[in-house]
Design an enzyme around this catalytic site. Structure first.
Site, mmCIF file in Angstrom:
data_model
loop_
_atom_site.group_PDB
_atom_site.id
_atom_site.type_symbol
_atom_site.label_atom_id
_atom_site.label_comp_id
_atom_site.label_asym_id
_atom_site.label_seq_id
_atom_site.Cartn_x
_atom_site.Cartn_y
_atom_site.Cartn_z
ATOM 1 N N ASP A 110 -6.284 -6.132 -1.346
ATOM 2 C CA ASP A 110 -4.939 -6.604 -1.683
ATOM 3 C C ASP A 110 -4.969 -7.640 -2.805
ATOM 4 O O ASP A 110 -4.049 -7.712 -3.617
ATOM 5 C CB ASP A 110 -4.242 -7.155 -0.441
ATOM 6 C CG ASP A 110 -3.955 -6.072 0.580
ATOM 7 O OD1 ASP A 110 -4.070 -4.872 0.239
ATOM 8 O OD2 ASP A 110 -3.624 -6.409 1.731
ATOM 9 N N GLU B 171 -5.419 6.299 -2.115
ATOM 10 C CA GLU B 171 -4.911 4.957 -1.822
ATOM 11 C C GLU B 171 -4.510 4.242 -3.098
ATOM 12 O O GLU B 171 -5.209 4.312 -4.109
ATOM 13 C CB GLU B 171 -5.991 4.098 -1.152
ATOM 14 C CG GLU B 171 -6.235 4.366 0.276
ATOM 15 C CD GLU B 171 -7.282 3.410 0.846
ATOM 16 O OE1 GLU B 171 -8.023 2.748 0.085
ATOM 17 O OE2 GLU B 171 -7.349 3.328 2.072
ATOM 18 N N TYR C 197 2.498 2.035 13.204
ATOM 19 C CA TYR C 197 3.204 2.931 12.306
ATOM 20 C C TYR C 197 2.660 4.341 12.430
ATOM 21 O O TYR C 197 1.458 4.569 12.406
ATOM 22 C CB TYR C 197 3.222 2.445 10.860
ATOM 23 C CG TYR C 197 1.989 1.768 10.333
ATOM 24 C CD1 TYR C 197 1.151 2.417 9.442
ATOM 25 C CD2 TYR C 197 1.675 0.471 10.714
ATOM 26 C CE1 TYR C 197 0.027 1.795 8.935
ATOM 27 C CE2 TYR C 197 0.554 -0.161 10.215
ATOM 28 C CZ TYR C 197 -0.271 0.512 9.334
ATOM 29 O OH TYR C 197 -1.384 -0.111 8.846
ATOM 30 N N HIS D 297 0.813 -1.208 0.000
ATOM 31 C CA HIS D 297 0.000 0.000 0.000
ATOM 32 C C HIS D 297 0.851 1.264 0.000
ATOM 33 O O HIS D 297 1.937 1.285 0.564
ATOM 34 C CB HIS D 297 -0.867 0.055 1.260
ATOM 35 C CG HIS D 297 -1.697 -1.152 1.473
ATOM 36 N ND1 HIS D 297 -1.950 -1.654 2.720
ATOM 37 C CD2 HIS D 297 -2.349 -1.974 0.607
ATOM 38 C CE1 HIS D 297 -2.724 -2.730 2.626
ATOM 39 N NE2 HIS D 297 -2.971 -2.944 1.352
ATOM 40 N N LYS E 173 6.253 6.865 6.671
ATOM 41 C CA LYS E 173 5.846 5.970 7.763
ATOM 42 C C LYS E 173 7.056 5.547 8.575
ATOM 43 O O LYS E 173 8.098 5.207 8.010
ATOM 44 C CB LYS E 173 5.200 4.688 7.211
ATOM 45 C CG LYS E 173 3.949 4.892 6.424
ATOM 46 C CD LYS E 173 3.429 3.568 5.881
ATOM 47 C CE LYS E 173 2.204 3.765 5.031
ATOM 48 N NZ LYS E 173 1.717 2.500 4.468
#
Length: 183
Positions: A173, A143, A132, A62, A72
């Site tokens: 996914d 996204e 995270y 992602h 992140k």
């Protein structure tokens, strides 16, 4: 804290100084001054995410596209994962390359994943809690998801170590885009 470069441009592996004794251990999982001194970066974390995954679950790959791209700082609170970052920045010298390593609650390693990288992980332990911190808010409109097993990327996921032939994936996914669609 120790900061080690990886094989990918701007992707960093961090190891905090752990103070352990017969009671357990203590460490600073993030210190803005130390992070900046080691990396030259001043991330503005706006959100902290946490996921719990069972053995064989694969989350990813992602990322969020600009203008909502996220940096992140990833660490494992409990368990062990094989963590992967893929450079999806077209102008980068390491575009299309991947880096993977084990992150666990026992090795305390953290991965700084800058904006412009896809991220995912495979749970190797019975369960894993991954935390995270991110530099941009979640934005569904931005996204993106790459196929975890795209042959062009050739990620060497340790499925045997996870005890599975095929990982457990979300619908999102399973529908990830092929690397060729990104180019």
């Amino acid at each position: 804290m120790i900061c080690k470069p990886t094989s990918l441009q701007d992707l960093l592996l961090l190891c905090p100084k752990v103070h352990a004794d017969d009671r357990g251990h203590f460490f600073e999982s993030f210190n803005a001054q130390v992070f900046e001194a080691l990396t030259g970066l001043k991330p503005d974390f706006v959100q902290t995410n946490e996921s719990l995954s069972h053995r064989g679950v694969l989350r990813g790959l992602h990322w969020q596209a600009a203008p909502a791209a996220q940096g992140k700082l990833v660490r494992v609170v409990q368990g062990c994962v094989f963590d992967v970052a893929v450079d999806v920045r077209p102008q980068s010298a390491t575009f299309g390359k991947w880096f993977g390593c084990q992150l666990s609650h026992t090795n305390h390693l953290q991965l700084w994943i800058p904006p412009g990288f896809a991220h995912g992980f495979l749970t190797l332990s019975q369960m894993a809690i991954v935390s995270y911190q991110v530099t941009a808010y979640h934005s569904p409109a931005h996204e993106r998801c790459l196929q975890w097993n795209d042959p062009t990327l050739g990620i060497d996921w340790p499925l045997q170590e996870a005890g599975v032939q095929f990982p457990v994936l979300s619908g999102k996914d399973q529908a990830g885009m092929a690397w060729a669609q990104l180019q």
